[in-house]
Design an enzyme around this catalytic site. Structure first.
Site, PDB file in Angstrom:
ATOM      1  N   HIS A   1      20.063 -36.438  -4.506  1.00 21.57           N
ATOM      2  CA  HIS A   1      19.303 -36.827  -3.315  1.00 21.57           C
ATOM      3  C   HIS A   1      17.801 -36.640  -3.515  1.00 21.57           C
ATOM      4  O   HIS A   1      17.046 -36.680  -2.546  1.00 21.57           O
ATOM      5  CB  HIS A   1      19.792 -36.025  -2.101  1.00 21.57           C
ATOM      6  CG  HIS A   1      21.234 -36.250  -1.793  1.00 21.57           C
ATOM      7  ND1 HIS A   1      21.716 -37.438  -1.281  1.00 21.57           N
ATOM      8  CD2 HIS A   1      22.320 -35.458  -1.968  1.00 21.57           C
ATOM      9  CE1 HIS A   1      23.027 -37.360  -1.142  1.00 21.57           C
ATOM     10  NE2 HIS A   1      23.422 -36.166  -1.560  1.00 21.57           N
TER      11      HIS A   1
ATOM     12  N   LYS B   1       6.654  -4.144  -4.186  1.00 19.70           N
ATOM     13  CA  LYS B   1       8.072  -3.811  -4.052  1.00 19.70           C
ATOM     14  C   LYS B   1       8.503  -3.816  -2.594  1.00 19.70           C
ATOM     15  O   LYS B   1       9.546  -4.343  -2.242  1.00 19.70           O
ATOM     16  CB  LYS B   1       8.329  -2.430  -4.684  1.00 19.70           C
ATOM     17  CG  LYS B   1       9.780  -1.990  -4.632  1.00 19.70           C
ATOM     18  CD  LYS B   1      10.642  -2.855  -5.536  1.00 19.70           C
ATOM     19  CE  LYS B   1      12.110  -2.536  -5.460  1.00 19.70           C
ATOM     20  NZ  LYS B   1      12.921  -3.635  -6.043  1.00 19.70           N
TER      21      LYS B   1
ATOM     22  N   ARG C   1       5.313   0.365  -5.778  1.00 16.58           N
ATOM     23  CA  ARG C   1       5.191  -0.408  -4.547  1.00 16.58           C
ATOM     24  C   ARG C   1       4.309  -1.651  -4.737  1.00 16.58           C
ATOM     25  O   ARG C   1       4.337  -2.557  -3.914  1.00 16.58           O
ATOM     26  CB  ARG C   1       4.588   0.456  -3.436  1.00 16.58           C
ATOM     27  CG  ARG C   1       5.449   1.623  -3.070  1.00 16.58           C
ATOM     28  CD  ARG C   1       4.741   2.564  -2.130  1.00 16.58           C
ATOM     29  NE  ARG C   1       4.534   1.995  -0.813  1.00 16.58           N
ATOM     30  CZ  ARG C   1       5.457   1.941   0.137  1.00 16.58           C
ATOM     31  NH1 ARG C   1       6.647   2.426  -0.096  1.00 16.58           N
ATOM     32  NH2 ARG C   1       5.197   1.417   1.309  1.00 16.58           N
TER      33      ARG C   1
ATOM     34  N   CYS D   1       0.807  -1.233   0.000  1.00 18.67           N
ATOM     35  CA  CYS D   1       0.000   0.000   0.000  1.00 18.67           C
ATOM     36  C   CYS D   1       0.836   1.277   0.000  1.00 18.67           C
ATOM     37  O   CYS D   1       1.887   1.338   0.625  1.00 18.67           O
ATOM     38  CB  CYS D   1      -0.885   0.044   1.237  1.00 18.67           C
ATOM     39  SG  CYS D   1      -1.934  -1.379   1.406  1.00 18.67           S
TER      40      CYS D   1
ATOM     41  N   GLU E   1      18.550 -17.573  -5.680  1.00 20.51           N
ATOM     42  CA  GLU E   1      18.149 -16.230  -6.118  1.00 20.51           C
ATOM     43  C   GLU E   1      17.670 -16.270  -7.576  1.00 20.51           C
ATOM     44  O   GLU E   1      16.701 -15.603  -7.947  1.00 20.51           O
ATOM     45  CB  GLU E   1      19.324 -15.254  -5.943  1.00 20.51           C
ATOM     46  CG  GLU E   1      19.227 -13.931  -6.680  1.00 20.51           C
ATOM     47  CD  GLU E   1      17.973 -13.108  -6.365  1.00 20.51           C
ATOM     48  OE1 GLU E   1      17.217 -13.474  -5.472  1.00 20.51           O
ATOM     49  OE2 GLU E   1      17.764 -12.117  -7.082  1.00 20.51           O
TER      50      GLU E   1
ATOM     51  N   LYS F   1      14.102 -14.939  -9.212  1.00 24.02           N
ATOM     52  CA  LYS F   1      14.029 -13.977 -10.327  1.00 24.02           C
ATOM     53  C   LYS F   1      13.143 -14.533 -11.441  1.00 24.02           C
ATOM     54  O   LYS F   1      12.291 -13.836 -11.977  1.00 24.02           O
ATOM     55  CB  LYS F   1      15.449 -13.754 -10.842  1.00 24.02           C
ATOM     56  CG  LYS F   1      16.018 -12.457 -11.110  1.00 24.02           C
ATOM     57  CD  LYS F   1      15.947 -11.274 -10.202  1.00 24.02           C
ATOM     58  CE  LYS F   1      14.992 -11.165  -9.099  1.00 24.02           C
ATOM     59  NZ  LYS F   1      15.489 -10.801  -7.807  1.00 24.02           N
TER      60      LYS F   1
ATOM     61  N   GLU G   1       9.301 -14.825 -10.310  1.00 23.48           N
ATOM     62  CA  GLU G   1       8.506 -13.623 -10.062  1.00 23.48           C
ATOM     63  C   GLU G   1       8.133 -12.854 -11.313  1.00 23.48           C
ATOM     64  O   GLU G   1       7.087 -12.218 -11.351  1.00 23.48           O
ATOM     65  CB  GLU G   1       9.132 -12.712  -9.003  1.00 23.48           C
ATOM     66  CG  GLU G   1      10.379 -12.000  -9.384  1.00 23.48           C
ATOM     67  CD  GLU G   1      10.944 -11.134  -8.241  1.00 23.48           C
ATOM     68  OE1 GLU G   1      10.177 -10.627  -7.413  1.00 23.48           O
ATOM     69  OE2 GLU G   1      12.177 -10.972  -8.205  1.00 23.48           O
TER      70      GLU G   1
ATOM     71  N   ASN H   1      -1.947   2.197   5.763  1.00 25.74           N
ATOM     72  CA  ASN H   1      -1.015   1.174   5.275  1.00 25.74           C
ATOM     73  C   ASN H   1      -0.606   0.349   6.480  1.00 25.74           C
ATOM     74  O   ASN H   1      -0.125   0.905   7.460  1.00 25.74           O
ATOM     75  CB  ASN H   1       0.201   1.870   4.633  1.00 25.74           C
ATOM     76  CG  ASN H   1       1.331   0.905   4.300  1.00 25.74           C
ATOM     77  OD1 ASN H   1       1.136  -0.315   4.312  1.00 25.74           O
ATOM     78  ND2 ASN H   1       2.493   1.446   4.004  1.00 25.74           N
ATOM     79  N   GLY H   2      -0.809  -0.972   6.418  1.00 24.30           N
ATOM     80  CA  GLY H   2      -0.444  -1.832   7.546  1.00 24.30           C
ATOM     81  C   GLY H   2      -1.581  -2.759   7.899  1.00 24.30           C
ATOM     82  O   GLY H   2      -2.415  -3.079   7.049  1.00 24.30           O
TER      83      GLY H   2
ATOM     84  N   TRP I   1      -2.831  -2.795  -1.679  1.00 28.10           N
ATOM     85  CA  TRP I   1      -2.392  -4.154  -1.993  1.00 28.10           C
ATOM     86  C   TRP I   1      -3.153  -5.046  -1.021  1.00 28.10           C
ATOM     87  O   TRP I   1      -2.907  -5.017   0.181  1.00 28.10           O
ATOM     88  CB  TRP I   1      -0.874  -4.256  -1.788  1.00 28.10           C
ATOM     89  CG  TRP I   1      -0.267  -5.514  -2.306  1.00 28.10           C
ATOM     90  CD1 TRP I   1       0.070  -5.795  -3.595  1.00 28.10           C
ATOM     91  CD2 TRP I   1       0.112  -6.665  -1.542  1.00 28.10           C
ATOM     92  NE1 TRP I   1       0.633  -7.042  -3.685  1.00 28.10           N
ATOM     93  CE2 TRP I   1       0.667  -7.602  -2.436  1.00 28.10           C
ATOM     94  CE3 TRP I   1       0.039  -6.999  -0.188  1.00 28.10           C
ATOM     95  CZ2 TRP I   1       1.155  -8.841  -2.032  1.00 28.10           C
ATOM     96  CZ3 TRP I   1       0.512  -8.232   0.221  1.00 28.10           C
ATOM     97  CH2 TRP I   1       1.068  -9.138  -0.703  1.00 28.10           C
TER      98      TRP I   1
HETATM   99  C1  AGP Z   1      13.144  -9.527  -5.102  1.00 31.95           C
HETATM  100  O1  AGP Z   1      13.215  -9.673  -6.474  1.00 31.95           O
HETATM  101  C2  AGP Z   1      11.838  -9.611  -4.520  1.00 31.95           C
HETATM  102  N1  AGP Z   1      10.909  -8.762  -5.141  1.00 31.95           N
HETATM  103  C3  AGP Z   1      11.747  -9.726  -3.006  1.00 31.95           C
HETATM  104  O2  AGP Z   1      12.130 -11.030  -2.715  1.00 31.95           O
HETATM  105  C4  AGP Z   1      12.563  -8.760  -2.109  1.00 31.95           C
HETATM  106  O3  AGP Z   1      13.923  -8.995  -2.258  1.00 31.95           O
HETATM  107  C5  AGP Z   1      12.126  -8.956  -0.643  1.00 31.95           C
HETATM  108  O4  AGP Z   1      10.773  -8.658  -0.506  1.00 31.95           O
HETATM  109  C6  AGP Z   1      12.935  -8.150   0.331  1.00 31.95           C
HETATM  110  O5  AGP Z   1      12.830  -6.780   0.103  1.00 31.95           O
HETATM  111  P1  AGP Z   1      13.840  -5.756   0.758  1.00 31.95           P
HETATM  112  O6  AGP Z   1      15.192  -6.012   0.177  1.00 31.95           O
HETATM  113  O7  AGP Z   1      13.296  -4.425   0.400  1.00 31.95           O
HETATM  114  O8  AGP Z   1      13.841  -6.022   2.231  1.00 31.95           O
END
Ligand code: AGP
Length: 598
Positions: free
Chosen positions: A499, A593, A29, A2, A476, A480, A483, A101-102, A75
């Protein structure tokens, strides 16, 4: 997650349109619906919609002139994505509007309180499924039934809320805005006879660079010319410094790239260059706190959690120190091991991630020392930490973290070198890395990867393997790809394949093998051989080609900084997969975000 916005000024303006534009600046965001409330001709104007703010027809907003407005991009957490659930939320008489927001964790208890107090008048009062809607009704109750002023009612309601919040409220006929925060981001911008409130600075950067960050459990009353900050519990006046935002909005535009994600990937030689320009003294102070600790932890979420794991590996390999990396949401289990001799290094791009903040609250309660590696200055984690190092990556707009991740790797390496007392060696190495990335990362690399991606776009599954420093990168890589492309992707340490996961390999299953020139090379080649024998379609990311690869993505040999060379091609691969599959790589579905809820 949000976004909230508020405006108050001393001359009439097109406030609804201005709020719409501010919300567009917060689009990064992540959100699914939005809304605006404004006072115009002593009446409440409001609009709510599901979908993109930037696509809204602005003709209805154009005619709304006034001095006060609030806005929100939502959101969904409590209740589905509907107009009714979009903010602002109102009291029954539609005279009080609130954006939030929250999470209001005790919203059920507050509803019961209102039900008991209001009796029959409670029936049909609530129009949404949200937790937020209790706030305007509670404020209204204190005004109507306990004869409090708007300000006193707002404070009383704030004291009843449990959970996390940044709230802004307006009331028809009142020449001021009220706001409060506890755990969720809120920043105030000061203009010329006008004030702005927002979840993040870009919302008002066009209007002012003078900002102030209220602390947790503080509330503020703002009119066009005055701003008063008080403690929510004691009502005592709080003094905080105004600061100036020095970064430029220009660094938050696409600069000719079709998407922010591609721009942010391609500018990594620049962001890495900025990341390694850390002051020696600051690195040394940071490392000293780590050195004097009995227990060392790294915490982060998502991409930052993978980078936290790399931090653990770097301090072990470079400085010979044992550390433990955990995801923020799972950190509480280790509370029993924390004391004043423990140090927790929080890794976060935004500095607002709720799960990391929660871990830090646990650490703080046990008197542990908190350090942070962040991108956003003045963020909540920054304010909680004893010392913060900034990665200086500039605003990262695309939801997928790219340049922030590599900048985190670079600074984590420097921290490890500082901890080992070999900072000069680390800085020399990193300067070479920046040069190598600059030479290698050209549009040709992106183009070559695009050609490989054509062969992967229709696949349902994709696997990535790596060992040692490349193991967190395999994980990682999976994030990527998941998402932005929405393809099922999983990362494994190379040794783990046999395994279990190797049972998933069929003829043509794509597997990306990360094979830098380090001690993992031989074992990785064996693992790749095992995969090929079972029909896998192998894409090698390596400084050298191999007969084991069906496709080869050449990368520079960066020594201990090899994770940077391995992840950049995957970022490009994920980006091109997203575009080819018709997805918006900057705003992937269901994601935000800044993840400011638990
Ligand atoms: C990364 O591509 C993601 N969108 C997500 O995992 C992100 O890294 C995570 O939410 C942590 O965010 P931050 O680094 O702002 O704490």
């Amino acid at each position: 997650m949000c976004g909230i916005f508020g405006y108050i000024g001393n001359t009439k303006k097109k406030v609804a349109l201005m709020t719409n534009k501010a919300l567009c600046e917060l689009e990064y965001r992540g959100y699914d619906s939005w809304g605006i409330a404004a006072e115009s001709d002593k009446k409440m104007f409001s609009v709510k919609a599901v979908g993109k703010i930037s696509l809204a027809s602005t003709s209805a907003l154009q005619g709304i002139e006034g001095n006060v407005a609030i806005g929100h991009s939502r959101w969904a957490t409590h209740g589905g994505v509907t107009e009714a659930n979009a903010h602002p939320h109102f009291n029954g008489a539609h005279t009080i509007a609130v954006v939030h927001n929250g999470i209001v964790e005790n919203h059920d208890a507050i509803k019961s309180f209102l039900c008991e107090k209001l009796g029959n008048a409670f029936d049909g009062l609530f129009c949404s499924e949200t937790d937020t809607e209790v706030i305007p009704h509670l404020i209204d109750y204190f005004i109507t039934h306990e004869k409090k002023t708007f300000e006193a009612a707002f404070v009383e309601a704030g004291r009843m809320l449990e959970g996390r919040y940044a709230v802004v409220a307006m009331k028809i006929g009142e020449p001021y805005l009220l706001a409060m925060r506890d755990g969720s981001p809120l920043v105030i911008g000061k203009g010329n006879h006008e004030y702005f409130l927002a979840s993040d600075v870009p919302a008002f950067l066009l209007h002012t660079r003078t900002v102030l960050y209220p602390g947790d459990r503080e509330y503020l009353k703002i009119s066009a010319d005055t701003m008063l900050l008080r403690n929510l519990d004691t009502a005592k006046k709080v003094d905080r410094e105004w600061t100036t935002v020095t970064w430029d909005k220009g660094s938050a535009t696409k600069e000719g790239y079709p998407h922010y994600m591609l721009k942010e990937i391609m500018e990594q030689s620049l962001s890495l260059d900025k990341a390694i320009r850390q002051e020696d003294a600051k690195l040394a102070e940071f490392a000293k706190i780590m050195k004097d600790s009995e227990h060392l932890f790294f915490i982060g979420c998502g991409t930052a959690a993978k980078m936290a794991k790399l931090g653990e590996l770097y301090v072990a390999r470079i400085a010979g120190r044992l550390a433990h990396a955990y995801v923020g949401s799972e950190f509480k289990v280790y509370e029993q091991f924390l004391n004043k001799k423990s140090t927790i290094v929080a890794v976060s791009q935004s500095g607002e991630t709720a799960d990391v903040l929660e871990g830090l609250r646990v650490a703080d309660a046990m008197n542990a020392r908190i350090l942070a590696l962040l991108n956003v200055v003045g963020s909540s984690i920054d304010r909680m930490s004893k010392k913060t190092l900034f990665i200086n990556a500039g605003p990262e707009i695309a939801v997928a973290s790219t340049k922030a991740a590599t900048a985190q790797i670079a600074v984590l390496m420097l921290i490890a070198y500082a901890l080992a007392g070999k900072l000069a060696e680390g800085k020399h190495l990193m300067r070479g890395v920046v040069k190598d990335i600059k030479t290698w990362l050209t549009p040709d690399v992106s183009y070559d990867i695009q050609k490989i991606v054509v062969k992967l776009a229709k696949k349902n599954d994709l696997y990535i393997i790596g060992r040692g420093l490349s193991a967190p990168i395999a994980h990682e890589a999976a994030i990527k790809i998941q998402e932005v492309s929405y393809i099922h992707a999983e990362g494994f340490p190379g040794g783990e394949l046999k395994h279990g996961p190797i049972a998933l390999i069929e003829h043509g299953t794509p597997v990306i093998a990360l094979i830098p020139n380090d001690e993992t090379k031989r074992d990785m080649e064996s693992n790749t051989m095992e995969l090929r024998s079972r029909g896998a379609y192998v894409i090698g990311i390596a400084p050298e080609n191999s007969r084991l690869f069906d496709e080869w993505i050449p990368v520079p040999d960066l020594g201990p900084a090899s994770p940077i060379a391995s992840i950049i091609p995957i970022q490009l691969l994920a980006y091109h997969l997203a575009v080819l599959r018709g997805n918006d790589p900057d705003k992937p579905r269901n994601l935000a975000k800044s993840v400011t809820v638990k």
